[in-house]
Write a protein that holds these residues in place. Sequence first.
Motif, PDB file in Angstrom:
ATOM      1  N   GLY A  27      42.640 -12.651 -14.243  1.00  0.00           N
ATOM      2  CA  GLY A  27      42.452 -14.040 -14.638  1.00  0.00           C
ATOM      3  C   GLY A  27      41.198 -14.702 -14.114  1.00  0.00           C
ATOM      4  N   ALA A  28      40.265 -13.924 -13.580  1.00  0.00           N
ATOM      5  CA  ALA A  28      39.014 -14.497 -13.080  1.00  0.00           C
ATOM      6  C   ALA A  28      37.977 -14.631 -14.188  1.00  0.00           C
ATOM      7  CB  ALA A  28      38.453 -13.629 -11.953  1.00  0.00           C
ATOM      8  N   LEU A  29      38.250 -14.023 -15.319  1.00  0.00           N
ATOM      9  CA  LEU A  29      37.275 -13.968 -16.406  1.00  0.00           C
ATOM     10  C   LEU A  29      38.015 -14.073 -17.736  1.00  0.00           C
ATOM     11  CD1 LEU A  29      34.246 -13.447 -16.894  1.00  0.00           C
ATOM     12  CD2 LEU A  29      34.725 -11.018 -16.787  1.00  0.00           C
ATOM     13  N   THR A  30      37.459 -14.858 -18.647  1.00  0.00           N
ATOM     14  CA  THR A  30      38.034 -14.997 -19.983  1.00  0.00           C
ATOM     15  C   THR A  30      37.079 -14.366 -20.987  1.00  0.00           C
ATOM     16  OG1 THR A  30      39.022 -17.084 -19.320  1.00  0.00           O
ATOM     17  CG2 THR A  30      38.909 -16.637 -21.670  1.00  0.00           C
ATOM     18  N   VAL A  31      37.593 -13.405 -21.756  1.00  0.00           N
ATOM     19  CA  VAL A  31      36.752 -12.661 -22.688  1.00  0.00           C
ATOM     20  C   VAL A  31      37.414 -12.649 -24.066  1.00  0.00           C
ATOM     21  CG1 VAL A  31      35.658 -10.433 -23.151  1.00  0.00           C
ATOM     22  CG2 VAL A  31      35.949 -11.205 -20.795  1.00  0.00           C
ATOM     23  N   ARG A  32      36.614 -12.880 -25.087  1.00  0.00           N
ATOM     24  CA  ARG A  32      37.119 -12.817 -26.465  1.00  0.00           C
ATOM     25  C   ARG A  32      37.316 -11.366 -26.881  1.00  0.00           C
ATOM     26  NH1 ARG A  32      32.898 -16.011 -29.899  1.00  0.00           N
ATOM     27  NH2 ARG A  32      33.518 -14.322 -31.237  1.00  0.00           N
ATOM     28  N   VAL A  46      29.363 -13.937 -20.087  1.00  0.00           N
ATOM     29  CA  VAL A  46      28.431 -13.277 -19.154  1.00  0.00           C
ATOM     30  C   VAL A  46      28.100 -14.225 -18.005  1.00  0.00           C
ATOM     31  CG1 VAL A  46      26.110 -12.299 -18.889  1.00  0.00           C
ATOM     32  CG2 VAL A  46      27.504 -11.702 -20.883  1.00  0.00           C
ATOM     33  N   GLU A  47      27.889 -15.486 -18.322  1.00  0.00           N
ATOM     34  CA  GLU A  47      27.583 -16.470 -17.267  1.00  0.00           C
ATOM     35  C   GLU A  47      28.788 -16.657 -16.340  1.00  0.00           C
ATOM     36  OE1 GLU A  47      24.957 -18.441 -15.118  1.00  0.00           O
ATOM     37  OE2 GLU A  47      24.498 -17.319 -16.928  1.00  0.00           O
ATOM     38  N   GLN A  48      29.982 -16.684 -16.918  1.00  0.00           N
ATOM     39  CA  GLN A  48      31.195 -16.783 -16.112  1.00  0.00           C
ATOM     40  C   GLN A  48      31.320 -15.561 -15.193  1.00  0.00           C
ATOM     41  OE1 GLN A  48      34.885 -16.639 -18.333  1.00  0.00           O
ATOM     42  NE2 GLN A  48      36.004 -17.708 -16.727  1.00  0.00           N
ATOM     43  N   ALA A  49      31.035 -14.382 -15.711  1.00  0.00           N
ATOM     44  CA  ALA A  49      31.071 -13.162 -14.903  1.00  0.00           C
ATOM     45  C   ALA A  49      30.013 -13.216 -13.801  1.00  0.00           C
ATOM     46  CB  ALA A  49      30.864 -11.937 -15.783  1.00  0.00           C
ATOM     47  N   ARG A  50      28.851 -13.773 -14.120  1.00  0.00           N
ATOM     48  CA  ARG A  50      27.789 -13.908 -13.115  1.00  0.00           C
ATOM     49  C   ARG A  50      28.257 -14.819 -11.972  1.00  0.00           C
ATOM     50  NH1 ARG A  50      23.855 -14.284 -16.455  1.00  0.00           N
ATOM     51  NH2 ARG A  50      22.997 -12.268 -16.127  1.00  0.00           N
ATOM     52  N   THR A  51      28.988 -15.869 -12.311  1.00  0.00           N
ATOM     53  CA  THR A  51      29.538 -16.774 -11.288  1.00  0.00           C
ATOM     54  C   THR A  51      30.577 -16.055 -10.435  1.00  0.00           C
ATOM     55  OG1 THR A  51      29.128 -18.696 -12.685  1.00  0.00           O
ATOM     56  CG2 THR A  51      30.740 -18.964 -10.923  1.00  0.00           C
ATOM     57  N   VAL A  52      31.458 -15.294 -11.074  1.00  0.00           N
ATOM     58  CA  VAL A  52      32.460 -14.517 -10.329  1.00  0.00           C
ATOM     59  C   VAL A  52      31.743 -13.568  -9.373  1.00  0.00           C
ATOM     60  CG1 VAL A  52      34.285 -12.781 -10.503  1.00  0.00           C
ATOM     61  CG2 VAL A  52      34.227 -14.695 -12.119  1.00  0.00           C
ATOM     62  N   LEU A  53      30.736 -12.879  -9.862  1.00  0.00           N
ATOM     63  CA  LEU A  53      29.977 -11.930  -9.045  1.00  0.00           C
ATOM     64  C   LEU A  53      29.353 -12.620  -7.836  1.00  0.00           C
ATOM     65  CD1 LEU A  53      28.892  -9.056  -8.689  1.00  0.00           C
ATOM     66  CD2 LEU A  53      27.009  -9.680 -10.214  1.00  0.00           C
ATOM     67  N   LYS A  54      28.740 -13.769  -8.053  1.00  0.00           N
ATOM     68  CA  LYS A  54      28.107 -14.499  -6.946  1.00  0.00           C
ATOM     69  C   LYS A  54      29.149 -14.935  -5.917  1.00  0.00           C
ATOM     70  CE  LYS A  54      24.761 -16.521  -4.759  1.00  0.00           C
ATOM     71  NZ  LYS A  54      23.675 -15.773  -4.162  1.00  0.00           N
ATOM     72  N   LEU A  62      39.191 -12.277  -4.871  1.00  0.00           N
ATOM     73  CA  LEU A  62      39.445 -12.644  -6.268  1.00  0.00           C
ATOM     74  C   LEU A  62      40.395 -13.833  -6.389  1.00  0.00           C
ATOM     75  CD1 LEU A  62      39.444  -9.318  -8.302  1.00  0.00           C
ATOM     76  CD2 LEU A  62      37.940 -11.284  -8.557  1.00  0.00           C
ATOM     77  N   PRO A  63      41.490 -13.903  -5.620  1.00  0.00           N
ATOM     78  CA  PRO A  63      42.314 -15.114  -5.703  1.00  0.00           C
ATOM     79  C   PRO A  63      41.531 -16.385  -5.336  1.00  0.00           C
ATOM     80  CG  PRO A  63      43.560 -13.371  -4.662  1.00  0.00           C
ATOM     81  CD  PRO A  63      42.137 -12.878  -4.803  1.00  0.00           C
ATOM     82  N   GLU A  64      40.642 -16.273  -4.349  1.00  0.00           N
ATOM     83  CA  GLU A  64      39.810 -17.424  -3.981  1.00  0.00           C
ATOM     84  C   GLU A  64      38.824 -17.763  -5.093  1.00  0.00           C
ATOM     85  OE1 GLU A  64      39.605 -17.074   0.883  1.00  0.00           O
ATOM     86  OE2 GLU A  64      38.303 -15.776  -0.311  1.00  0.00           O
ATOM     87  N   PRO A  71      39.911 -25.561 -13.019  1.00  0.00           N
ATOM     88  CA  PRO A  71      39.465 -26.817 -13.625  1.00  0.00           C
ATOM     89  C   PRO A  71      39.653 -28.026 -12.709  1.00  0.00           C
ATOM     90  CG  PRO A  71      41.051 -25.684 -15.043  1.00  0.00           C
ATOM     91  CD  PRO A  71      40.955 -24.924 -13.777  1.00  0.00           C
ATOM     92  N   LYS A  72      40.623 -27.953 -11.796  1.00  0.00           N
ATOM     93  CA  LYS A  72      40.847 -29.071 -10.882  1.00  0.00           C
ATOM     94  C   LYS A  72      39.872 -28.963  -9.717  1.00  0.00           C
ATOM     95  CE  LYS A  72      45.520 -29.974 -12.157  1.00  0.00           C
ATOM     96  NZ  LYS A  72      46.664 -30.736 -11.787  1.00  0.00           N
ATOM     97  N   LYS A  73      38.963 -29.907  -9.644  1.00  0.00           N
ATOM     98  CA  LYS A  73      37.904 -29.882  -8.643  1.00  0.00           C
ATOM     99  C   LYS A  73      38.449 -29.900  -7.222  1.00  0.00           C
ATOM    100  CE  LYS A  73      33.396 -31.762  -7.698  1.00  0.00           C
ATOM    101  NZ  LYS A  73      32.442 -30.822  -8.200  1.00  0.00           N
ATOM    102  N   GLU A  74      39.533 -30.637  -6.989  1.00  0.00           N
ATOM    103  CA  GLU A  74      40.093 -30.728  -5.631  1.00  0.00           C
ATOM    104  C   GLU A  74      40.538 -29.358  -5.130  1.00  0.00           C
ATOM    105  OE1 GLU A  74      41.555 -32.605  -8.228  1.00  0.00           O
ATOM    106  OE2 GLU A  74      40.194 -34.288  -7.897  1.00  0.00           O
ATOM    107  N   ALA A  75      41.200 -28.593  -5.994  1.00  0.00           N
ATOM    108  CA  ALA A  75      41.661 -27.250  -5.612  1.00  0.00           C
ATOM    109  C   ALA A  75      40.469 -26.346  -5.333  1.00  0.00           C
ATOM    110  CB  ALA A  75      42.543 -26.662  -6.708  1.00  0.00           C
ATOM    111  N   ALA A  76      39.457 -26.422  -6.176  1.00  0.00           N
ATOM    112  CA  ALA A  76      38.257 -25.605  -5.992  1.00  0.00           C
ATOM    113  C   ALA A  76      37.557 -25.963  -4.687  1.00  0.00           C
ATOM    114  CB  ALA A  76      37.310 -25.798  -7.179  1.00  0.00           C
TER     115      ALA A  76
END
Length: 125
Positions: A27-32, A46-54, A62-64, A71-76
Amino acid sequence: MRMHTVGAAAAELGVEAHVLRHWEEVGALTVRRDANGYRLYDDNAVEQARTVLKLRRVGLSLPEVIAAMAPKKEAAQAVVRAKIAALESEVVRTRQAIVFLQHTLECRHRYLDDCPDCAQFVREA
């Protein structure tokens, strides 16, 4: 918008394709998917994957990562604050280790056990 296969996206990011598949599975990445079920990585994926990688490279599990991308900024922010605190503690421990090891290089005592400064470092650990 460009579309990539999992292999092409993985090559662009410098990771193995199985890594991207795993990130999607947890669930760290959403792919069509196309009509045949093949993964299609558009520029956003690809950009989302780049963020996960960073985030993985700066030490998030991965859970972090999933929580940090929520989407909830407070949780992030809570996850990121906790990681910052952990990294700051690690920096303090690393600096203490460097001071101790630097002292052992310069210590004039034959055995570290004979040195009162070394003994003090050991008691502080």
